[in-house]
Write a protein that holds these residues in place. Structure first.
Motif, mmCIF file in Angstrom:
data_model
loop_
_atom_site.group_PDB
_atom_site.id
_atom_site.type_symbol
_atom_site.label_atom_id
_atom_site.label_comp_id
_atom_site.label_asym_id
_atom_site.label_seq_id
_atom_site.Cartn_x
_atom_site.Cartn_y
_atom_site.Cartn_z
ATOM 1 N N ARG A 149 0.826 -1.208 0.000
ATOM 2 C CA ARG A 149 0.000 0.000 0.000
ATOM 3 C C ARG A 149 0.862 1.260 0.000
ATOM 4 O O ARG A 149 1.879 1.342 0.666
ATOM 5 C CB ARG A 149 -0.924 -0.005 1.223
ATOM 6 N N PRO A 183 -9.542 2.120 3.993
ATOM 7 C CA PRO A 183 -10.412 1.161 4.674
ATOM 8 C C PRO A 183 -9.682 -0.139 4.935
ATOM 9 O O PRO A 183 -8.926 -0.629 4.114
ATOM 10 C CB PRO A 183 -11.564 0.969 3.675
ATOM 11 N N LYS A 184 -9.906 -0.643 6.103
ATOM 12 C CA LYS A 184 -9.354 -1.958 6.407
ATOM 13 C C LYS A 184 -10.211 -3.028 5.749
ATOM 14 O O LYS A 184 -11.389 -2.830 5.495
ATOM 15 C CB LYS A 184 -9.303 -2.154 7.915
ATOM 16 N N THR A 185 -9.586 -4.175 5.535
ATOM 17 C CA THR A 185 -10.315 -5.242 4.857
ATOM 18 C C THR A 185 -11.470 -5.704 5.734
ATOM 19 O O THR A 185 -11.263 -6.218 6.835
ATOM 20 C CB THR A 185 -9.378 -6.415 4.569
ATOM 21 N N VAL A 264 -7.407 -0.210 -2.784
ATOM 22 C CA VAL A 264 -8.006 -1.388 -2.152
ATOM 23 C C VAL A 264 -7.157 -2.607 -2.492
ATOM 24 O O VAL A 264 -6.535 -2.685 -3.549
ATOM 25 C CB VAL A 264 -9.466 -1.589 -2.614
ATOM 26 N N SER A 266 -8.453 -5.958 -1.770
ATOM 27 C CA SER A 266 -9.269 -7.161 -1.849
ATOM 28 C C SER A 266 -10.644 -6.796 -2.375
ATOM 29 O O SER A 266 -11.029 -5.614 -2.429
ATOM 30 C CB SER A 266 -9.380 -7.841 -0.476
ATOM 31 N N GLU A 268 -13.368 -7.448 -0.859
ATOM 32 C CA GLU A 268 -14.159 -6.926 0.260
ATOM 33 C C GLU A 268 -13.909 -5.433 0.464
ATOM 34 O O GLU A 268 -14.842 -4.667 0.715
ATOM 35 C CB GLU A 268 -13.829 -7.697 1.543
ATOM 36 N N GLU A 269 -12.641 -5.010 0.378
ATOM 37 C CA GLU A 269 -12.353 -3.583 0.519
ATOM 38 C C GLU A 269 -13.015 -2.773 -0.589
ATOM 39 O O GLU A 269 -13.595 -1.705 -0.346
ATOM 40 C CB GLU A 269 -10.841 -3.354 0.490
ATOM 41 N N GLU A 272 -16.618 -2.566 -0.025
ATOM 42 C CA GLU A 272 -16.898 -1.676 1.093
ATOM 43 C C GLU A 272 -17.071 -0.237 0.601
ATOM 44 O O GLU A 272 -17.969 0.492 1.047
ATOM 45 C CB GLU A 272 -15.753 -1.755 2.106
#
Length: 782
Positions: A149, A183-185, A264, A266, A268-269, A272
């Motif tokens: 990141r 954002p966290k996963t 991001v 993933s 999911e991220e 989100e």
């Protein structure tokens, strides 16, 4: 206006690599199921590429049954039994594959309100739409090769920057406590149940041909276009109402300035970000849909690909080598008729803006189609709407364009569906230039695989080494006189040490050999690369030489043209000077002519005035003055008495002939009402300068009458002129209209009967006036 006139001219767009091959816009059709089973249907799927529209019975009756059935063809038609996975395989998967291979793509859903656009794009639990499946395929493909990141970072000008590992680590530590930015996963339990578990694991897709010698970073952003304004759906609630602006980067690509782009790691991220923005979208309850979208939503996926360095461990620190591609997934708001939705107030204004933006999209497609089919070069009105302005680069050849037309087969939507079909049929005739491949110039050349293979070989050798070593004997000593255990242990350890030295030597020899082989292969590849680069440099040198020759020729031609321009400029200046001189002379002549014409008109007016005066004079001479009814004073009231009116400014002259008025004359220096009341005659002494410079005195005589209003009036009847001249001057003549030389005065030149010598001026004085006597003029005097 002044700023517009003097602003910096826009630089021309750089020539982008383009292909001569063109592909038509891919238009697909999806038919949603009817809401009620026994509801009247107006659409029939004929084949996997054709549908047919049937006019409802009521519409046929209203049009006397003269309504024909119409068929429309698409690239592919998806019936009501088509699954979300099948739709993704045919429509979105090629675009995601292009995205991973550095090509852009645009996919949008279009249709009437309630036709299933949002379900096609988003989906539902267990039936994920095009957007979540696209994200899942991206991370399934590039997940193992993602950069850490903040190593790749977006700038504010639609570009990409490369940070070193230290700066990236510092920024990660700095932003750990900023979940709104990074954002966290999220776990699947933290996601909204409405969007959790949308894709079954067995339906996962993966792209082929991923470059393993590159690192990837995925950035997403989510915006909506509401009432032709752009809003960032990922921003905070306080900044939600701040509209964003469209700008053009250095490559003339359009982007939303100030829009939040989140890195991001993933699915999911990424989901989100979509889920948070979805909660902020503007929806409303209408007559056609319980949750109708009142805006166009745009989810942008940006993939950055950076090559690795020669060691295959870190990203090459050159931002010019970073390739950025993006995929835009657009969920257009539904077109609708306000008569059906019964919209009022804000809903009516929203519907008007939605229809206007969709109409602009249709207009742009029509102009593109006309330019391609008729060979015209009309300007496409992209700027009339934010939707078309944002995606103009795709229609100009920056990526593939796909459209999914969603239709509702119910009879109530027949007329709107027919308009949608016509627009879709016209869109298929527009061709977009096929994007070309953008190669990545990396230096690793399979270094990642070699490093991994080296690590695997090292672990295998270590495992083999541990297996070949002799086992250690029991080392427990129970007897102080035991002389066997320690020598045995020492012997085994010495053997293990010798074996380890042998294995180390063999490993080093093998490592050196492999390293030498890799070095040789690397040198060979680099020599080949150098040879290729030398060949390319030779070609470029030839090109530069030809270009230099052409530049020299153009410079010579430019100098010759500058010399000619200078000569022409001098000639032009001479002609300009001559023109200016002639213009000035012409203007002066025009002014002189105008003055002469003005003087001529003035002379004509003067002559006309003189003629008119002469005419009036003779008319008065012929007709005679009108007899005024005045009241003459009685002479029996005490004899004639004179009012001698001499202004105080008069000069006393020694004229030989002086008038004698008698002792009873009343001398005044200003008109007096009391003097007029007591006298019968009036004489005004007036002095002026004659034409020869001598002072002449005029005696203006008249009679006093009573007026009917109770005042006195004076009627002047005679003028005598007295002039004092030198003895050597010309003799003076005295004339009088009556031959009377009394009063010792010189008569005025001209006959008494001449109108010009007459004076019929009357002065009327009213009693009780605070302003002094008033004067009333009658007749004409010269």
């Amino acid at each position: 206006d002044l700023l517009r006139k003097h602003k910096t001219p826009r630089r021309p767009a750089p020539k982008k690599p383009s292909s001569n091959q063109k592909d038509p816009v891919g238009v697909y059709c999806r038919v949603r199921p009817l809401g009620v089973e026994d509801e009247e249907c107006c659409i029939e799927v004929i084949s996997n590429t054709t549908i047919q529209l049937h006019a409802p019975d009521g519409l046929k009756a209203n049009r006397n049954g003269e309504f024909k059935e119409t068929q429309y063809s698409f690239k592919k038609v998806f019936c009501i039994k088509t699954s979300q996975m099948e739709l993704f395989q045919d429509v979105a998967k090629p675009l995601v594959d292009d995205l991973i291979h550095s090509k852009n793509g645009l996919l949008f859903t279009y249709g009437v309100t309630g036709s299933g656009k949002t379900f096609t794009m988003t989906g539902s639990p267990g039936q994920g739409g095009l957007l979540p499946r696209s994200l899942d395929m991206i991370f399934n493909s590039v997940g193992p090769y993602q950069a850490k990141r903040f190593v790749l970072k977006t700038d504010d000008k639609n570009g990409m920057e490369v940070q070193n590992q230290v700066d990236a680590l510092l920024e990660r530590q700095k932003r750990e406590n900023q979940p709104t930015v990074v954002p966290k996963t999220p776990s699947r339990q933290r996601l909204d149940p409405e969007f959790a578990d949308m894709i079954n694991p067995e339906e996962a897709c993966r792209a082929d041909g991923v470059d393993e010698d590159s690192s990837y970073s995925v950035f997403v952003s989510y915006i909506e276009i509401y009432n032709n304004y752009i809003y960032d759906l990922y921003s905070s609630w306080m900044e939600m109402d701040i509209s964003k602006l469209l700008r053009e980067d250095q490559n003339h690509n359009m982007y939303v300035a100030g829009c939040t782009e989140v890195e991001v790691k993933s699915t999911e991220e990424a989901f989100e970000v979509f889920w948070r923005g979805q909660k902020k979208r503007r929806i409303a309850n209408t007559q056609l849909n319980r949750e109708s979208s009142r805006s166009h939503s745009v989810f942008i996926i940006k993939l950055a690909q950076a090559p690795l360095d020669a060691d295959g461990d870190n990203i090459l620190q050159d931002k010019n080598q970073v390739s950025v591609s993006q995929l835009c997934l657009v969920d257009l708001a539904g077109s609708e008729r306000t008569s059906r939705t019964r919209a009022e107030g804000n809903r009516l204004r929203e519907a008007g803006n939605i229809n206007q933006s969709l109409m602009t999209l249709r207009t742009c497609i029509e102009v593109l189609r006309e330019n391609q089919m008729c060979g015209t070069n009309k300007m496409v009105p992209y700027r009339d709407s934010k939707v078309t302005h944002l995606f103009k680069n795709y229609f100009d050849g920056e990526g593939k364009v796909r459209m999914v037309v969603c239709v509702n087969p119910k009879a109530d939507d027949y007329e709107e569906t027919m308009l949608v079909m016509r627009f879709a049929e016209m869109t298929q005739e527009v061709e977009v230039a096929r994007p070309v491949d953008r190669p990545i110039c990396g230096l690793a050349a399979g270094r990642r695989q070699k490093n991994q293979a080296f690590k695997d070989e090292l672990s295998r050798l270590m495992h083999q080494l541990l297996q070949n070593l002799p086992p250690l004997p029991a080392s427990e000593i129970t007897d102080p006189h035991d002389d066997i255990t320690l020598p045995r242990l020492i012997e085994v350890l010495e053997k293990r040490h010798k074996i380890r030295q042998m294995m180390t030597q063999e490993y080093n020899r093998a490592g050196k050999m492999s390293m030498l082989q890799e070095l040789d292969s690397s040198l060979v590849s680099k020599e080949n690369l150098i040879q290729d680069q030398r060949g390319q440099l030779g070609e470029k040198d030839k090109t530069l030489h030809s270009q230099k020759t052409e530049i020299d020729r153009l410079e010579k031609k430019s100098k010759m043209l500058e010399y000619k321009i200078e000569i022409l400029q001098k000639t032009t200046n001479i002609y300009e000077d001559d023109k200016r001189t002639l213009q000035q002379e012409l203007e002066s002549r025009e002014q002189r002519l105008q003055r002469e014409q003005t003087e001529k008109r003035r002379m004509e007016q003067r002559m006309q005035g003189m003629v008119q005066d002469t005419k009036n004079k003779w008319e008065k001479e012929c007709t005679g003055p009108p007899v005024r009814a005045v009241h003459r004073r009685s002479h029996s009231a005490g004899g004639e008495r004179w009012v001698d009116h001499k202004p105080s400014s008069n000069v006393e002259l020694d004229t030989v002939m002086q008038p004698i008025l008698g002792s009873n004359a009343i001398k005044v220096s200003a008109p007096s009402e009391k003097a007029l009341a007591k006298c019968d005659k009036y004489m005004l002494t007036h002095q002026d300068v004659a034409s020869d410079g001598e002072i002449q005195t005029k005696l203006i005589k008249g009679e006093v009458f009573k007026t009917r209003g109770g005042g006195q009036a004076v009627q002047f009847t005679d003028i005598e002129t007295l002039r004092q001249e030198l003895p050597t001057g010309p003799s003076r003549k005295r004339r009088s209209s009556e031959g009377n030389t009394a009063q010792g005065g010189d008569r005025m030149e001209g006959d008494w009967t001449d109108v010009e010598t007459r004076c019929s001026m009357a002065v009327e004085m009213r009693a009780g006036s605070n302003l002094g006597p008033g004067y009333q003029h009658h007749g004409h005097q010269k």
